[in-house]
Scaffold this motif. Structure first.
Motif, mmCIF file in Angstrom:
data_model
loop_
_atom_site.group_PDB
_atom_site.id
_atom_site.type_symbol
_atom_site.label_atom_id
_atom_site.label_comp_id
_atom_site.label_asym_id
_atom_site.label_seq_id
_atom_site.Cartn_x
_atom_site.Cartn_y
_atom_site.Cartn_z
ATOM 1 N N UNK A 86 30.011 25.375 4.740
ATOM 2 C CA UNK A 86 30.177 23.957 4.411
ATOM 3 C C UNK A 86 30.847 23.212 5.562
ATOM 4 N N UNK A 87 31.821 23.827 6.192
ATOM 5 C CA UNK A 87 32.521 23.180 7.306
ATOM 6 C C UNK A 87 31.577 22.908 8.477
ATOM 7 N N UNK A 88 30.618 23.790 8.698
ATOM 8 C CA UNK A 88 29.730 23.631 9.847
ATOM 9 C C UNK A 88 28.453 22.874 9.542
ATOM 10 N N UNK A 89 27.906 23.066 8.363
ATOM 11 C CA UNK A 89 26.596 22.466 8.082
ATOM 12 C C UNK A 89 26.647 21.393 7.006
ATOM 13 N N UNK A 90 27.752 21.329 6.283
ATOM 14 C CA UNK A 90 27.823 20.397 5.169
ATOM 15 C C UNK A 90 27.293 20.974 3.871
ATOM 16 N N UNK A 91 26.778 22.215 3.954
ATOM 17 C CA UNK A 91 26.219 22.883 2.768
ATOM 18 C C UNK A 91 26.789 24.296 2.664
ATOM 19 N N UNK A 92 27.279 24.638 1.488
ATOM 20 C CA UNK A 92 27.853 25.965 1.288
ATOM 21 C C UNK A 92 26.834 27.076 1.189
ATOM 22 N N UNK A 93 25.536 26.730 1.070
ATOM 23 C CA UNK A 93 24.513 27.777 0.970
ATOM 24 C C UNK A 93 23.579 27.764 2.187
ATOM 25 N N UNK A 94 24.062 27.295 3.328
ATOM 26 C CA UNK A 94 23.253 27.276 4.547
ATOM 27 C C UNK A 94 22.921 28.702 4.989
ATOM 28 N N UNK A 95 21.850 28.837 5.745
ATOM 29 C CA UNK A 95 21.473 30.146 6.273
ATOM 30 C C UNK A 95 22.316 30.466 7.508
ATOM 31 N N UNK A 96 22.334 31.734 7.875
ATOM 32 C CA UNK A 96 23.045 32.148 9.086
ATOM 33 C C UNK A 96 22.453 31.471 10.321
ATOM 34 N N UNK A 97 21.155 31.253 10.311
ATOM 35 C CA UNK A 97 20.503 30.600 11.447
ATOM 36 C C UNK A 97 20.931 29.133 11.556
ATOM 37 N N UNK B 104 23.836 27.973 10.563
ATOM 38 C CA UNK B 104 25.212 28.036 11.054
ATOM 39 C C UNK B 104 25.205 28.259 12.564
ATOM 40 N N UNK B 105 24.385 29.182 13.035
ATOM 41 C CA UNK B 105 24.307 29.444 14.475
ATOM 42 C C UNK B 105 23.882 28.186 15.233
ATOM 43 N N UNK B 106 22.888 27.475 14.701
ATOM 44 C CA UNK B 106 22.424 26.243 15.341
ATOM 45 C C UNK B 106 23.577 25.242 15.473
ATOM 46 N N UNK B 107 24.342 25.069 14.397
ATOM 47 C CA UNK B 107 25.440 24.111 14.423
ATOM 48 C C UNK B 107 26.568 24.566 15.339
ATOM 49 N N UNK B 108 26.838 25.860 15.392
ATOM 50 C CA UNK B 108 27.856 26.376 16.316
ATOM 51 C C UNK B 108 27.456 26.018 17.742
ATOM 52 N N UNK B 109 26.194 26.277 18.083
ATOM 53 C CA UNK B 109 25.727 25.979 19.437
ATOM 54 C C UNK B 109 25.779 24.478 19.722
ATOM 55 N N UNK B 110 25.440 23.658 18.727
ATOM 56 C CA UNK B 110 25.447 22.200 18.927
ATOM 57 C C UNK B 110 26.872 21.658 19.019
ATOM 58 N N UNK B 111 27.742 22.062 18.103
ATOM 59 C CA UNK B 111 29.104 21.531 18.070
ATOM 60 C C UNK B 111 29.937 21.974 19.266
#
Length: 191
Positions: A119-130, A132-139
């Motif tokens: 939720x902290x990274x994507x805004x959704x608590x049921x996001x996929x690992x992929x 999350x990885x995308x948002x980590x790379x972007x942020x």
């Protein structure tokens, strides 16, 4: 007399995604509202070794990382559910080994559930690992032309980012309610 520019202190956060065979770790250096990746990788433990020996190796390797990077704080992903009780028990033991490697050096440690991290990274608590990885790379402005981070490594960075956001009360999307809206608002982060 001219005033000297205000110095911001650097906060080092160690994020850990514990596992009994693969443990991801990520080290962030945070200055003000900016964070940069200092280190990120996965500790691979010998699948043929006994579980107690893998826990010892995990403790030793994480202890060495703590000694090398000297984090100010640590954030761990906490196992909360699983289908196999034996797997959950092993995962909990890996988390304990990771915690001990940090706590024996008197570093404050916080746990986050996978849903909190997502939720902290994507805004959704049921996001996929992929996602999350995308948002980590972007942020974290990680170059997208490099080899993609291993999922355990990106999860560890995500835990560190989650902790950074919780401790500073930063709003990860500044008004965006999903990772898709964040990407739409920041197409420059896709390059």
């Amino acid at each position: 007399m001219p005033l000297s520019p205000e110095r911001t202190e650097t906060l080092i956060i160690l994020g850990i995604d514990p596992g009994s065979r693969h443990t991801g770790y990520g080290v962030l250096a945070v200055e003000g509202e900016r964070a940069r990746v200092v280190a990120v990788d996965v500790i691979h433990l010998d699948a043929q070794a006994s579980h107690p020996l893998r826990l010892l190796r995990l403790f030793e390797q994480l202890s060495a990382l703590v000694d090398r990077y000297r984090p100010d704080e640590c954030a761990l992903e906490m196992p909360v559910y699983g289908r196999n009780p034996q797997s959950m028990l092993k995962l909990g033991r890996a988390q304990a080994a990771a915690m001990l490697a940090v706590l024996t050096r008197q570093i404050p440690t916080v746990e986050y559930t996978p849903k909190e991290v997502k939720k902290a990274l994507t805004g959704r608590g049921n996001a996929t690992k992929e996602q999350v990885r995308f948002m980590v790379q972007a942020l974290l402005d990680l170059p997208s032309d490099q080899v993609k981070l291993a999922l355990d490594a990106s999860d560890a960075l995500a835990v560190a980012v989650c902790h950074w956001q919780h401790r500073t009360r930063l709003q990860p999307f500044r008004g965006h309610t999903s990772w898709a809206r964040f990407v739409q608002a920041h197409p420059e982060r896709l390059d």
